[in-house]
Design an enzyme around this catalytic site. Structure first.
Site, PDB file in Angstrom:
ATOM      1  N   ASP A   1       1.104  -1.079   0.218  1.00  0.00           N
ATOM      2  CA  ASP A   1       0.137  -0.083   0.218  1.00  0.00           C
ATOM      3  C   ASP A   1       0.986   0.988   0.118  1.00  0.00           C
ATOM      4  OD1 ASP A   1      -2.295   1.368   0.792  1.00  0.00           O
ATOM      5  OD2 ASP A   1      -1.322   1.828   2.805  1.00  0.00           O
TER       6      ASP A   1
ATOM      7  N   ASP B   1      -1.633  -0.665   6.363  1.00  0.00           N
ATOM      8  CA  ASP B   1      -1.544  -0.015   7.562  1.00  0.00           C
ATOM      9  C   ASP B   1      -2.831   0.273   7.653  1.00  0.00           C
ATOM     10  OD1 ASP B   1      -1.532   1.918   5.481  1.00  0.00           O
ATOM     11  OD2 ASP B   1      -0.783   2.927   7.939  1.00  0.00           O
TER      12      ASP B   1
ATOM     13  N   ASP C   1      -7.679  -1.727   4.210  1.00  0.00           N
ATOM     14  CA  ASP C   1      -5.873  -2.816   3.826  1.00  0.00           C
ATOM     15  C   ASP C   1      -6.509  -4.371   4.646  1.00  0.00           C
ATOM     16  OD1 ASP C   1      -5.069  -0.880   2.131  1.00  0.00           O
ATOM     17  OD2 ASP C   1      -3.676  -0.197   4.435  1.00  0.00           O
TER      18      ASP C   1
END
Length: 301
Positions: A47, A247, A251
């Site tokens: 990410d 995080d 996600d």
């Protein structure tokens, strides 16, 4: 050697020692299965915000459209974003307060997934978000688009601000890349691992960050639910050997879908709960350590 079940004792002992060593270095591994799978990982999905970057963005620019002033645009944007928990929204609120502006209360606040936020501020309808948000509301933003593109090409996240169905201006926020991100990705390449960055940001902003750290593949404009599909597609392509690092709340489903989910320890609790591995200090270099630890543990076994 004389023990009748030396192998039966050696395997869990090695896994236990490996997990303990990981914990000493800030890598918390929840299960023996995660250690076993990590050694075979061929793709690492990262990410962007809070993983590759610090996740602590700051307000950099405020642009007002004709007929509006910058202070009014920022004040309205900050009022709506005060209802959001997103780091970008909090950066706008902090930026407004640093400039000495009061942030009025927002009514009827609503977050629109992958588009932005909206609400009523002092009897005015305010929207803060992407082109898609204003397009769907039928609001033209004309000349602002050129400035928006320029900010995006500089790696900034720019958001349009609409007041009472008129494009009032835009605000730009920038996040810095973590100090160890490029070195960690270079080491992953040396281990023969394909590195993919997935983000909800637009293509230009994503490409700018990707160029700084050297990822192999960029998936931009991905909606939160699309991250799961992105991981599935990579699993199909690379034979179920995909790790995901993230995080945020968004996600968590993708972390669960991946063969190994790795959570940044300073991120959302739900992401940590969904993951197989947690990096206590949030350093991307710890992903490399986790993979090397897995390989070393199984060499010992």
């Amino acid at each position: 050697i004389a023990c009748p079940c030396a192998l039966g004792l050696a395997t869990p002992t090695a896994l236990m020692v490996g997990s303990g060593l990981g914990a000493e270095h800030g890598v918390l591994i929840r299960s023996g299965e995660a250690i076993q799978t990590l050694k075979d990982i061929k793709v690492v999905v990262l990410d962007k915000t809070g993983t590759i970057t610090e996740g602590r963005p700051a307000l950099t620019e405020v642009i007002a459209a004709e007929g509006f002033d910058e202070a009014a645009v920022l004040r309205a944007a900050a009022a709506v974003e005060a209802g959001s928990e997103h780091p970008l929204g909090q950066a706008i609120v902090a930026g407004a307060r640093e400039r000495g502006l009061d942030v009025p209360a927002v009514q009827a606040f609503r977050a629109v997934t992958a588009r932005g936020v909206e609400g009523e501020v002092e009897a005015q309808r305010v929207r803060v978000g992407s082109r898609r948000m204003l397009d769907e509301a039928g609001i033209a933003y004309g000349r602002l688009d050129e400035t928006l593109r320029r900010f995006e090409s500089e790696g900034k996240t720019a958001m349009l601000v609409a007041i009472n169905d008129h494009a009032a201006g835009l605000v730009a926020v920038a996040d810095t890349v973590k100090a160890d991100s490029k070195a960690a990705i270079t080491t992953l390449h040396a281990l023969g691992i394909h590195v993919v960055m997935v983000t909800g940001d637009n293509e230009r902003t994503a490409r700018y960050v990707a160029a700084q750290v050297g990822v192999d593949e960029v998936m931009a404009g991905v909606l939160p639910e699309g991250k799961v599909d992105a991981v599935k597609a990579l699993q199909d392509r690379h034979g179920q050997r995909v790790a995901m690092v993230g995080d945020g709340i968004n996600d968590a489903p993708a972390l669960k879908q991946a063969n190994v989910g790795i959570a940044i320890g300073v991120g959302a609790d739900v992401a940590i709960e969904a993951a197989d591995v947690t990096l206590v200090r949030g350093e991307l270099s710890k992903v490399v350590e986790a993979i090397r630890l897995s390989k070393a543990t199984f060499m010992k076994i």
